[in-house]
Design a protein around this motif. Sequence first.
Motif, PDB file in Angstrom:
ATOM      1  N   LEU A 280       0.833  -1.198   0.000  1.00  0.00           N
ATOM      2  CA  LEU A 280       0.000   0.000   0.000  1.00  0.00           C
ATOM      3  C   LEU A 280       0.870   1.252   0.000  1.00  0.00           C
ATOM      4  CD1 LEU A 280      -2.648  -1.019   2.682  1.00  0.00           C
ATOM      5  CD2 LEU A 280      -2.842  -1.174   0.211  1.00  0.00           C
ATOM      6  N   ALA A 281       0.330   2.322  -0.567  1.00  0.00           N
ATOM      7  CA  ALA A 281       1.003   3.622  -0.572  1.00  0.00           C
ATOM      8  C   ALA A 281      -0.033   4.680  -0.217  1.00  0.00           C
ATOM      9  CB  ALA A 281       1.592   3.917  -1.943  1.00  0.00           C
ATOM     10  N   GLN A 282       0.446   5.827   0.248  1.00  0.00           N
ATOM     11  CA  GLN A 282      -0.480   6.911   0.553  1.00  0.00           C
ATOM     12  C   GLN A 282      -1.120   7.414  -0.725  1.00  0.00           C
ATOM     13  OE1 GLN A 282       1.412  10.036   2.715  1.00  0.00           O
ATOM     14  NE2 GLN A 282       1.362   8.919   4.640  1.00  0.00           N
ATOM     15  N   CYS A 283      -2.365   7.809  -0.613  1.00  0.00           N
ATOM     16  CA  CYS A 283      -3.103   8.343  -1.758  1.00  0.00           C
ATOM     17  C   CYS A 283      -2.436   9.639  -2.221  1.00  0.00           C
ATOM     18  CB  CYS A 283      -4.546   8.603  -1.348  1.00  0.00           C
ATOM     19  SG  CYS A 283      -5.532   9.399  -2.622  1.00  0.00           S
ATOM     20  N   PRO A 284      -2.137   9.768  -3.527  1.00  0.00           N
ATOM     21  CA  PRO A 284      -1.478  10.984  -3.995  1.00  0.00           C
ATOM     22  C   PRO A 284      -2.404  12.202  -4.008  1.00  0.00           C
ATOM     23  CG  PRO A 284      -1.959   9.532  -5.830  1.00  0.00           C
ATOM     24  CD  PRO A 284      -2.308   8.778  -4.587  1.00  0.00           C
ATOM     25  N   VAL A 285      -3.710  11.987  -4.046  1.00  0.00           N
ATOM     26  CA  VAL A 285      -4.654  13.104  -4.108  1.00  0.00           C
ATOM     27  C   VAL A 285      -4.802  13.762  -2.734  1.00  0.00           C
ATOM     28  CG1 VAL A 285      -7.033  13.756  -4.616  1.00  0.00           C
ATOM     29  CG2 VAL A 285      -5.868  12.074  -6.043  1.00  0.00           C
ATOM     30  N   CYS A 286      -5.074  12.944  -1.700  1.00  0.00           N
ATOM     31  CA  CYS A 286      -5.287  13.500  -0.358  1.00  0.00           C
ATOM     32  C   CYS A 286      -4.042  13.396   0.517  1.00  0.00           C
ATOM     33  CB  CYS A 286      -6.464  12.809   0.324  1.00  0.00           C
ATOM     34  SG  CYS A 286      -6.203  11.054   0.662  1.00  0.00           S
TER      35      CYS A 286
ATOM     36  N   ILE B 148     -10.238  15.703   1.347  1.00  0.00           N
ATOM     37  CA  ILE B 148      -9.682  16.791   0.546  1.00  0.00           C
ATOM     38  C   ILE B 148     -10.414  18.068   0.941  1.00  0.00           C
ATOM     39  CG2 ILE B 148      -8.925  15.384  -1.389  1.00  0.00           C
ATOM     40  CD1 ILE B 148     -11.498  16.123  -2.842  1.00  0.00           C
ATOM     41  N   GLN B 149      -9.775  19.198   0.743  1.00  0.00           N
ATOM     42  CA  GLN B 149     -10.364  20.474   1.129  1.00  0.00           C
ATOM     43  C   GLN B 149     -11.354  20.928   0.066  1.00  0.00           C
ATOM     44  OE1 GLN B 149      -9.844  22.019   4.081  1.00  0.00           O
ATOM     45  NE2 GLN B 149     -11.470  23.393   3.439  1.00  0.00           N
ATOM     46  N   GLY B 150     -12.608  21.093   0.468  1.00  0.00           N
ATOM     47  CA  GLY B 150     -13.619  21.658  -0.414  1.00  0.00           C
ATOM     48  C   GLY B 150     -13.584  23.174  -0.304  1.00  0.00           C
ATOM     49  N   VAL B 151     -14.591  23.817  -0.829  1.00  0.00           N
ATOM     50  CA  VAL B 151     -14.649  25.271  -0.766  1.00  0.00           C
ATOM     51  C   VAL B 151     -14.834  25.735   0.674  1.00  0.00           C
ATOM     52  CG1 VAL B 151     -15.923  27.322  -1.532  1.00  0.00           C
ATOM     53  CG2 VAL B 151     -15.561  25.427  -3.104  1.00  0.00           C
ATOM     54  N   PHE B 152     -15.753  25.103   1.394  1.00  0.00           N
ATOM     55  CA  PHE B 152     -16.037  25.521   2.765  1.00  0.00           C
ATOM     56  C   PHE B 152     -15.688  24.480   3.815  1.00  0.00           C
ATOM     57  CE2 PHE B 152     -19.095  27.906   0.130  1.00  0.00           C
ATOM     58  CZ  PHE B 152     -18.663  29.182   0.416  1.00  0.00           C
ATOM     59  N   HIS B 153     -15.640  23.220   3.449  1.00  0.00           N
ATOM     60  CA  HIS B 153     -15.364  22.164   4.425  1.00  0.00           C
ATOM     61  C   HIS B 153     -14.622  21.018   3.746  1.00  0.00           C
ATOM     62  CE1 HIS B 153     -18.774  20.320   2.446  1.00  0.00           C
ATOM     63  NE2 HIS B 153     -19.569  21.288   2.859  1.00  0.00           N
ATOM     64  N   GLU B 154     -14.170  20.073   4.545  1.00  0.00           N
ATOM     65  CA  GLU B 154     -13.442  18.924   4.013  1.00  0.00           C
ATOM     66  C   GLU B 154     -14.418  17.888   3.469  1.00  0.00           C
ATOM     67  OE1 GLU B 154     -11.016  17.723   7.339  1.00  0.00           O
ATOM     68  OE2 GLU B 154      -9.372  18.975   6.627  1.00  0.00           O
ATOM     69  N   LEU B 155     -14.043  17.283   2.349  1.00  0.00           N
ATOM     70  CA  LEU B 155     -14.855  16.259   1.699  1.00  0.00           C
ATOM     71  C   LEU B 155     -14.094  14.946   1.677  1.00  0.00           C
ATOM     72  CD1 LEU B 155     -15.890  18.381  -1.401  1.00  0.00           C
ATOM     73  CD2 LEU B 155     -17.311  17.864   0.581  1.00  0.00           C
ATOM     74  N   PRO B 156     -14.802  13.805   1.705  1.00  0.00           N
ATOM     75  CA  PRO B 156     -14.108  12.518   1.601  1.00  0.00           C
ATOM     76  C   PRO B 156     -13.422  12.391   0.240  1.00  0.00           C
ATOM     77  CG  PRO B 156     -16.442  12.202   2.107  1.00  0.00           C
ATOM     78  CD  PRO B 156     -16.232  13.655   1.877  1.00  0.00           C
ATOM     79  N   CYS B 157     -12.217  11.840   0.245  1.00  0.00           N
ATOM     80  CA  CYS B 157     -11.455  11.668  -0.990  1.00  0.00           C
ATOM     81  C   CYS B 157     -12.080  10.545  -1.817  1.00  0.00           C
ATOM     82  CB  CYS B 157      -9.999  11.342  -0.667  1.00  0.00           C
ATOM     83  SG  CYS B 157      -8.972  11.100  -2.119  1.00  0.00           S
ATOM     84  N   ASP B 158     -12.450  10.851  -3.056  1.00  0.00           N
ATOM     85  CA  ASP B 158     -13.055   9.855  -3.938  1.00  0.00           C
ATOM     86  C   ASP B 158     -12.017   8.924  -4.555  1.00  0.00           C
ATOM     87  OD1 ASP B 158     -15.614  10.821  -3.510  1.00  0.00           O
ATOM     88  OD2 ASP B 158     -15.489  12.244  -5.178  1.00  0.00           O
ATOM     89  N   HIS B 159     -10.784   9.380  -4.649  1.00  0.00           N
ATOM     90  CA  HIS B 159      -9.744   8.577  -5.306  1.00  0.00           C
ATOM     91  C   HIS B 159      -9.388   7.331  -4.501  1.00  0.00           C
ATOM     92  CE1 HIS B 159      -5.609   7.596  -6.691  1.00  0.00           C
ATOM     93  NE2 HIS B 159      -6.179   7.799  -7.873  1.00  0.00           N
ATOM     94  N   CYS B 160      -9.409   7.422  -3.164  1.00  0.00           N
ATOM     95  CA  CYS B 160      -8.992   6.293  -2.312  1.00  0.00           C
ATOM     96  C   CYS B 160     -10.137   5.754  -1.452  1.00  0.00           C
ATOM     97  CB  CYS B 160      -7.831   6.722  -1.424  1.00  0.00           C
ATOM     98  SG  CYS B 160      -8.247   8.062  -0.293  1.00  0.00           S
ATOM     99  N   ASN B 161     -11.384   6.086  -1.790  1.00  0.00           N
ATOM    100  CA  ASN B 161     -12.546   5.674  -0.996  1.00  0.00           C
ATOM    101  C   ASN B 161     -12.448   6.176   0.441  1.00  0.00           C
ATOM    102  OD1 ASN B 161     -13.772   4.347  -3.128  1.00  0.00           O
ATOM    103  ND2 ASN B 161     -12.733   2.417  -2.672  1.00  0.00           N
ATOM    104  N   ALA B 162     -11.889   7.349   0.639  1.00  0.00           N
ATOM    105  CA  ALA B 162     -11.759   8.007   1.939  1.00  0.00           C
ATOM    106  C   ALA B 162     -10.987   7.153   2.938  1.00  0.00           C
ATOM    107  CB  ALA B 162     -13.128   8.376   2.505  1.00  0.00           C
TER     108      ALA B 162
END
Length: 105
Positions: free
Chosen positions: A16-22, A28-42
């Motif tokens: 396993l490796a850390q997700c490159p997106v998050c 991941i940082q949204g406009v106003f709050h943090e959102l679950p990362c879709d690339h690694c299924n959070a």
Amino acid sequence: MKKSHGPAFKKAVIELAQCPVCRGRAVIQGVFHELPCDHCNASGWVAAATGEALALDELVTQLSMRLRAANRQIEQLKKPRATGPEALYQEGNRLGAGGTNYTGD
């Protein structure tokens, strides 16, 4: 003899490796709050070889295997190991009669 059908006898460990997106944060940082990362299924983890997210059941299994390995390593590091001349007395060398410890005294 190799098996030709059916499930494997032992579960294969996937590197396993850390997700490159998050960057392993699972959000991941949204406009106003943090959102679950879709690339690694959070989860914060992806397969190192492909960079793809693992299925949730596979991810749970792989993380459990990593946790058990880390716990084993922690337990080994907690055990004090004798060094120097006292190591001969602490660990059995099976050179004595009946496979007992022989120290040469």
